[in-house]
Design a protein around this motif. Structure first.
Motif, mmCIF file in Angstrom:
data_model
loop_
_atom_site.group_PDB
_atom_site.id
_atom_site.type_symbol
_atom_site.label_atom_id
_atom_site.label_comp_id
_atom_site.label_asym_id
_atom_site.label_seq_id
_atom_site.Cartn_x
_atom_site.Cartn_y
_atom_site.Cartn_z
ATOM 1 N N SER A 35 -4.708 -7.645 1.969
ATOM 2 C CA SER A 35 -4.085 -6.556 1.186
ATOM 3 C C SER A 35 -5.228 -5.812 0.622
ATOM 4 O O SER A 35 -6.514 -6.327 0.231
ATOM 5 C CB SER A 35 -3.354 -7.119 -0.021
ATOM 6 O OG SER A 35 -2.939 -6.509 -0.950
ATOM 7 N N VAL A 36 -4.903 -4.544 0.189
ATOM 8 C CA VAL A 36 -5.922 -3.618 -0.366
ATOM 9 C C VAL A 36 -6.260 -4.237 -1.760
ATOM 10 O O VAL A 36 -7.534 -3.881 -2.392
ATOM 11 C CB VAL A 36 -5.403 -2.308 -0.632
ATOM 12 C CG1 VAL A 36 -4.177 -1.945 -1.444
ATOM 13 C CG2 VAL A 36 -6.567 -1.553 -1.051
ATOM 14 N N ASP A 94 7.589 0.717 2.830
ATOM 15 C CA ASP A 94 7.447 0.203 4.109
ATOM 16 C C ASP A 94 6.095 -0.645 3.966
ATOM 17 O O ASP A 94 5.480 -0.910 5.257
ATOM 18 C CB ASP A 94 7.398 1.182 5.197
ATOM 19 C CG ASP A 94 6.255 2.419 4.544
ATOM 20 O OD1 ASP A 94 5.850 2.276 3.436
ATOM 21 O OD2 ASP A 94 6.060 3.407 5.573
ATOM 22 N N SER A 95 5.451 -0.878 2.936
ATOM 23 C CA SER A 95 4.292 -1.806 2.737
ATOM 24 C C SER A 95 4.435 -3.056 3.567
ATOM 25 O O SER A 95 5.614 -3.817 3.210
ATOM 26 C CB SER A 95 3.691 -1.842 1.579
ATOM 27 O OG SER A 95 2.573 -2.858 1.396
ATOM 28 N N VAL A 108 -0.338 -0.846 -2.409
ATOM 29 C CA VAL A 108 -1.326 0.312 -1.796
ATOM 30 C C VAL A 108 -2.014 0.709 -2.866
ATOM 31 O O VAL A 108 -1.791 1.233 -4.004
ATOM 32 C CB VAL A 108 -0.458 1.035 -0.861
ATOM 33 C CG1 VAL A 108 0.042 -0.037 0.187
ATOM 34 C CG2 VAL A 108 0.427 1.910 -1.599
ATOM 35 N N ALA A 109 -3.284 1.487 -2.542
ATOM 36 C CA ALA A 109 -4.093 2.371 -3.360
ATOM 37 C C ALA A 109 -4.343 3.722 -2.765
ATOM 38 O O ALA A 109 -4.323 3.871 -1.537
ATOM 39 C CB ALA A 109 -5.415 1.727 -3.407
ATOM 40 N N GLU A 143 -3.521 0.703 2.776
ATOM 41 C CA GLU A 143 -2.663 -0.656 2.614
ATOM 42 C C GLU A 143 -3.431 -2.008 2.761
ATOM 43 O O GLU A 143 -3.435 -2.912 2.178
ATOM 44 C CB GLU A 143 -1.536 -0.994 3.615
ATOM 45 C CG GLU A 143 -0.746 -2.132 3.600
ATOM 46 C CD GLU A 143 0.363 -2.047 4.716
ATOM 47 O OE1 GLU A 143 1.363 -2.489 4.421
ATOM 48 O OE2 GLU A 143 -0.118 -1.703 6.023
ATOM 49 N N GLY A 144 -4.696 -2.034 3.807
ATOM 50 C CA GLY A 144 -5.619 -3.150 3.788
ATOM 51 C C GLY A 144 -6.251 -2.987 4.922
ATOM 52 O O GLY A 144 -6.282 -1.928 5.680
ATOM 53 N N ILE A 145 -6.785 -4.220 5.377
ATOM 54 C CA ILE A 145 -7.773 -4.322 6.730
ATOM 55 C C ILE A 145 -6.933 -5.352 7.605
ATOM 56 O O ILE A 145 -6.713 -6.437 7.203
ATOM 57 C CB ILE A 145 -9.033 -4.725 6.242
ATOM 58 C CG1 ILE A 145 -9.718 -3.375 5.732
ATOM 59 C CG2 ILE A 145 -9.899 -5.127 7.617
ATOM 60 C CD1 ILE A 145 -11.130 -3.784 5.261
#
Length: 283
Positions: free
Chosen positions: A108-109, A130-131, A143-144, A273-275
């Protein structure tokens, strides 16, 4: 004759022997084996087989799951883990690759380090339906979004021991672009992945490059094109930011970075959203 054919050859082996052989293949092969005959189906569906395909740290994974779930067999557990589950308080997603059983992760971010990440003038935290992390929205936004920055720097890491040994992995930045995003085409971003003493660097562009940007890169002697993003089927985009080989999981930290700190111009509208880290398969 039919019964004689059914009882011939490998069918005469004990179920445990057949299961032991299947357990040394892959989840995909086990599913194929179950269609061979009744004897193969019983062996291929056994806990002996699917217990071998489950990660060694499955008890730890289950204990860290945000929401517990029930399962009827190790085969059932395997396929339940093929759908992403939230772990570590919802800060990370984890699932198994169906064909190989290799572990995949989504960081997660909120678990990433973003320069100026706590300054609302530069970055804001928002919630999107939709995350992949909707269940924890009541505790923190998922999210960022870059509001306006001239220094883009995102870093994250994961311990190699969490990943499947003897597996080549790739890392992907999962993102969207806001309607009025800008400054993400030129200069391109730099991404790197470092594991132990090994590292790789990738040139990335989050937006399609303009003709003027391409000409400027040619004049500067940058001939290699950057990696471009791909659309996912869930409305997000992904861009490959590096790959690495996880040997025995004893290399410590896998360090991942995504930066654009040389241009000095302002950037906005990147929603992260993230990696995601998943096995890399050669074509």
């Amino acid at each position: 004759m039919g019964k004689e054919k059914e009882d011939s050859g490998i069918e005469k082996l004990p179920e445990g022997c057949i299961a032991h052989a299947i357990a040394h293949t892959s989840p995909l092969d086990a599913c194929r084996s179950s269609a061979v005959s009744t004897a193969f189906r019983a062996a291929a569906d056994s806990d002996l087989v699917w217990g071998r395909f489950l990660p060694a740290d499955t008890p730890s994974i289950l204990s860290s799951a945000l929401r517990p779930f029930e399962y009827s067999s190790k085969r059932d557990l395997f396929f339940r883990l093929c759908d992403p589950i939230l772990i570590d308080g919802g800060k990370m997603g984890m699932w198994l690759e169906r064909s190989t059983g290799a572990k995949c992760y989504m960081i997660s971010v909120r678990e990433l380090t973003i320069v100026w990440g706590e300054t609302p003038e530069y970055l804001r935290w928002i919630s999107l339906p939709d995350s992949r992390f909707p269940e924890v929205a009541v505790r923190f936004p998922e999210v960022a979004e870059l509001v306006n920055v001239c220094w883009l720097e995102i870093r994250g890491s994961i311990q190699s021991k969490l990943l499947t040994p003897k597996t080549t992995y790739a890392a992907y930045l999962i993102f969207k672009l806001a309607y009025r995003s800008r400054g993400l085409d030129d200069p391109p971003q730099q991404a790197s992945v470092k594991v132990g003493l090994r590292s790789s660097t990738t040139l990335v562009c989050l937006q399609p490059r303009s003709a003027a940007a391409r000409e400027r890169r040619i004049r500067m002697g940058e001939s290699d094109p950057p990696t471009l993003p791909l659309a996912r089927d869930n409305g997000w985009m992904e861009v490959a930011i590096g790959e690495f080989y996880n040997d025995e999981g004893e290399d410590g930290e896998v360090a991942i970075s995504f930066t654009e700190i040389k241009g000095g111009h302002w950037k906005k509208g990147l929603i992260v959203e993230g990696i995601e880290i998943r096995p890399k398969h050669r074509k």
